[in-house]
Design a protein around this motif. Structure first.
Motif, PDB file in Angstrom:
ATOM      1  N   THR A   1       1.221   5.070 -44.489  1.00  0.00           N
ATOM      2  CA  THR A   1       2.284   5.620 -45.322  1.00  0.00           C
ATOM      3  C   THR A   1       3.589   5.598 -44.527  1.00  0.00           C
ATOM      4  OG1 THR A   1       1.856   7.883 -44.584  1.00  0.00           O
ATOM      5  CG2 THR A   1       0.677   7.135 -46.564  1.00  0.00           C
ATOM      6  N   LYS A   2       4.679   5.768 -45.223  1.00  0.00           N
ATOM      7  CA  LYS A   2       5.995   5.739 -44.587  1.00  0.00           C
ATOM      8  C   LYS A   2       6.084   6.767 -43.453  1.00  0.00           C
ATOM      9  CE  LYS A   2      10.867   5.805 -45.859  1.00  0.00           C
ATOM     10  NZ  LYS A   2      11.816   5.905 -46.973  1.00  0.00           N
TER      11      LYS A   2
ATOM     12  N   VAL B   1       4.108   5.634 -40.374  1.00  0.00           N
ATOM     13  CA  VAL B   1       4.783   4.529 -39.686  1.00  0.00           C
ATOM     14  C   VAL B   1       5.967   5.051 -38.869  1.00  0.00           C
ATOM     15  CG1 VAL B   1       6.080   2.390 -40.035  1.00  0.00           C
ATOM     16  CG2 VAL B   1       3.980   2.797 -41.329  1.00  0.00           C
ATOM     17  N   ILE B   2       6.727   5.982 -39.418  1.00  0.00           N
ATOM     18  CA  ILE B   2       7.871   6.567 -38.694  1.00  0.00           C
ATOM     19  C   ILE B   2       7.382   7.199 -37.391  1.00  0.00           C
ATOM     20  CG2 ILE B   2       9.563   8.460 -38.716  1.00  0.00           C
ATOM     21  CD1 ILE B   2       9.853   7.943 -41.774  1.00  0.00           C
ATOM     22  N   LEU B   3       6.348   8.014 -37.484  1.00  0.00           N
ATOM     23  CA  LEU B   3       5.841   8.716 -36.303  1.00  0.00           C
ATOM     24  C   LEU B   3       5.229   7.741 -35.299  1.00  0.00           C
ATOM     25  CD1 LEU B   3       5.876  11.639 -35.452  1.00  0.00           C
ATOM     26  CD2 LEU B   3       3.598  11.907 -36.425  1.00  0.00           C
ATOM     27  N   ARG B   4       4.457   6.790 -35.779  1.00  0.00           N
ATOM     28  CA  ARG B   4       3.834   5.811 -34.879  1.00  0.00           C
ATOM     29  C   ARG B   4       4.883   4.983 -34.156  1.00  0.00           C
ATOM     30  NH1 ARG B   4      -0.240   3.995 -39.184  1.00  0.00           N
ATOM     31  NH2 ARG B   4       0.989   2.100 -39.096  1.00  0.00           N
TER      32      ARG B   4
ATOM     33  N   CYS C   1      -0.565  13.418 -40.770  1.00  0.00           N
ATOM     34  CA  CYS C   1       0.727  13.371 -41.456  1.00  0.00           C
ATOM     35  C   CYS C   1       0.446  13.726 -42.913  1.00  0.00           C
ATOM     36  CB  CYS C   1       1.340  11.976 -41.338  1.00  0.00           C
ATOM     37  SG  CYS C   1       1.478  11.380 -39.640  1.00  0.00           S
ATOM     38  N   ASP C   2       0.731  14.966 -43.281  1.00  0.00           N
ATOM     39  CA  ASP C   2       0.341  15.480 -44.596  1.00  0.00           C
ATOM     40  C   ASP C   2       1.487  15.441 -45.597  1.00  0.00           C
ATOM     41  OD1 ASP C   2      -2.176  16.053 -43.601  1.00  0.00           O
ATOM     42  OD2 ASP C   2      -1.725  18.154 -43.183  1.00  0.00           O
ATOM     43  N   GLY C   3       1.197  14.932 -46.781  1.00  0.00           N
ATOM     44  CA  GLY C   3       2.147  14.980 -47.880  1.00  0.00           C
ATOM     45  C   GLY C   3       2.176  16.386 -48.463  1.00  0.00           C
ATOM     46  N   GLU C   4       3.350  16.864 -48.795  1.00  0.00           N
ATOM     47  CA  GLU C   4       3.517  18.244 -49.248  1.00  0.00           C
ATOM     48  C   GLU C   4       2.725  18.555 -50.513  1.00  0.00           C
ATOM     49  OE1 GLU C   4       6.738  17.525 -46.432  1.00  0.00           O
ATOM     50  OE2 GLU C   4       5.835  16.324 -48.008  1.00  0.00           O
ATOM     51  N   PHE C   5       2.739  17.659 -51.474  1.00  0.00           N
ATOM     52  CA  PHE C   5       2.079  17.956 -52.750  1.00  0.00           C
ATOM     53  C   PHE C   5       0.560  18.005 -52.590  1.00  0.00           C
ATOM     54  CE2 PHE C   5       0.115  16.701 -56.788  1.00  0.00           C
ATOM     55  CZ  PHE C   5       0.570  17.740 -57.582  1.00  0.00           C
ATOM     56  N   PHE C   6      -0.024  16.933 -52.076  1.00  0.00           N
ATOM     57  CA  PHE C   6      -1.485  16.835 -52.044  1.00  0.00           C
ATOM     58  C   PHE C   6      -2.133  17.789 -51.040  1.00  0.00           C
ATOM     59  CE2 PHE C   6      -0.454  12.812 -54.096  1.00  0.00           C
ATOM     60  CZ  PHE C   6      -1.342  12.855 -55.154  1.00  0.00           C
TER      61      PHE C   6
ATOM     62  N   GLY D   1       5.262  15.748 -44.274  1.00  0.00           N
ATOM     63  CA  GLY D   1       6.007  14.508 -44.446  1.00  0.00           C
ATOM     64  C   GLY D   1       7.513  14.672 -44.339  1.00  0.00           C
ATOM     65  N   THR D   2       8.057  15.729 -44.937  1.00  0.00           N
ATOM     66  CA  THR D   2       9.515  15.909 -44.886  1.00  0.00           C
ATOM     67  C   THR D   2       9.989  16.194 -43.470  1.00  0.00           C
ATOM     68  OG1 THR D   2       9.222  18.217 -45.549  1.00  0.00           O
ATOM     69  CG2 THR D   2       9.872  16.669 -47.268  1.00  0.00           C
ATOM     70  N   ASP D   3       9.165  16.885 -42.681  1.00  0.00           N
ATOM     71  CA  ASP D   3       9.545  17.146 -41.285  1.00  0.00           C
ATOM     72  C   ASP D   3       9.604  15.832 -40.503  1.00  0.00           C
ATOM     73  OD1 ASP D   3       9.687  19.847 -41.814  1.00  0.00           O
ATOM     74  OD2 ASP D   3       7.657  20.266 -41.102  1.00  0.00           O
ATOM     75  N   ILE D   4       8.636  14.955 -40.750  1.00  0.00           N
ATOM     76  CA  ILE D   4       8.626  13.657 -40.063  1.00  0.00           C
ATOM     77  C   ILE D   4       9.850  12.837 -40.468  1.00  0.00           C
ATOM     78  CG2 ILE D   4       7.408  11.454 -39.814  1.00  0.00           C
ATOM     79  CD1 ILE D   4       4.776  13.087 -40.237  1.00  0.00           C
ATOM     80  N   LYS D   5      10.167  12.837 -41.755  1.00  0.00           N
ATOM     81  CA  LYS D   5      11.311  12.046 -42.237  1.00  0.00           C
ATOM     82  C   LYS D   5      12.639  12.593 -41.734  1.00  0.00           C
ATOM     83  CE  LYS D   5       9.226  10.612 -46.596  1.00  0.00           C
ATOM     84  NZ  LYS D   5       9.234  10.881 -48.037  1.00  0.00           N
TER      85      LYS D   5
END
Length: 145
Positions: A22-23, A26-29, A63-68, A119-123
């Motif tokens: 996921t995006k 990839v950002i974190l990696r 890396c967790d998505g907020e919704f799910f 996810g938003t923290d990573i972005k």
């Protein structure tokens, strides 16, 4: 007014949600790789198939998505109760949260350090996420000495 999707449009959207690469992953990696940290991705030898595993230091990163994964569940749940298919979504997200906790406990019991990022923290703040990881790596190095 919010866009209202037909069931077919919603189904098509949901089918395109990825579970790997996921995006946010990839950002974190990319940031970890730039700093010289080597890792395994989607490591299937551990419970929960962590998104990133730094085996050298026994660190797992999700890396967790907020919704799910139900970020701010006390706010999200009442909103879902008013939505279409609320029973399904409340049940699904509740189970995801339970599973996340079960996986955390199993990994901790096996001696791994578990890190979870939204996810938003990573972005928005990838450098802060990296700092957290680097602090855990530092602690692991100190613990070896």
């Amino acid at each position: 007014m919010a866009d209202v999707l037909t069931p077919e449009q919603r189904r098509k959207n949901m089918q395109h949600i990825k579970g790997k690469d996921t995006k946010i992953e990839v950002i974190l990696r990319r940031e970890l790789w730039k700093r010289g940290y080597r890792y395994r991705k989607n490591y299937d030898k551990l419970p929960g198939h962590p998104d990133i595993v730094i085996t050298k230091y026994k660190i797992v990163i999700f890396c967790d998505g907020e919704f799910f994964h139900g970020k701010d569940w006390e706010v999200l749940r009442p909103r879902l109760e008013k939505s279409n298919n609320s029973e399904f979504w409340i049940s699904k997200i509740s189970r995801n949260r339970e599973r996340d906790n079960e996986i955390n406990k199993r990994l901790l019991f096996e001696g791994w350090t578990v890190i979870r990022f939204w996810g938003t923290d990573i972005k928005k703040k990838p450098e802060e996420c990296i700092r957290v990881i680097e602090e855990v790596i530092f602690d692991a190095k100190v613990g070896r000495d």
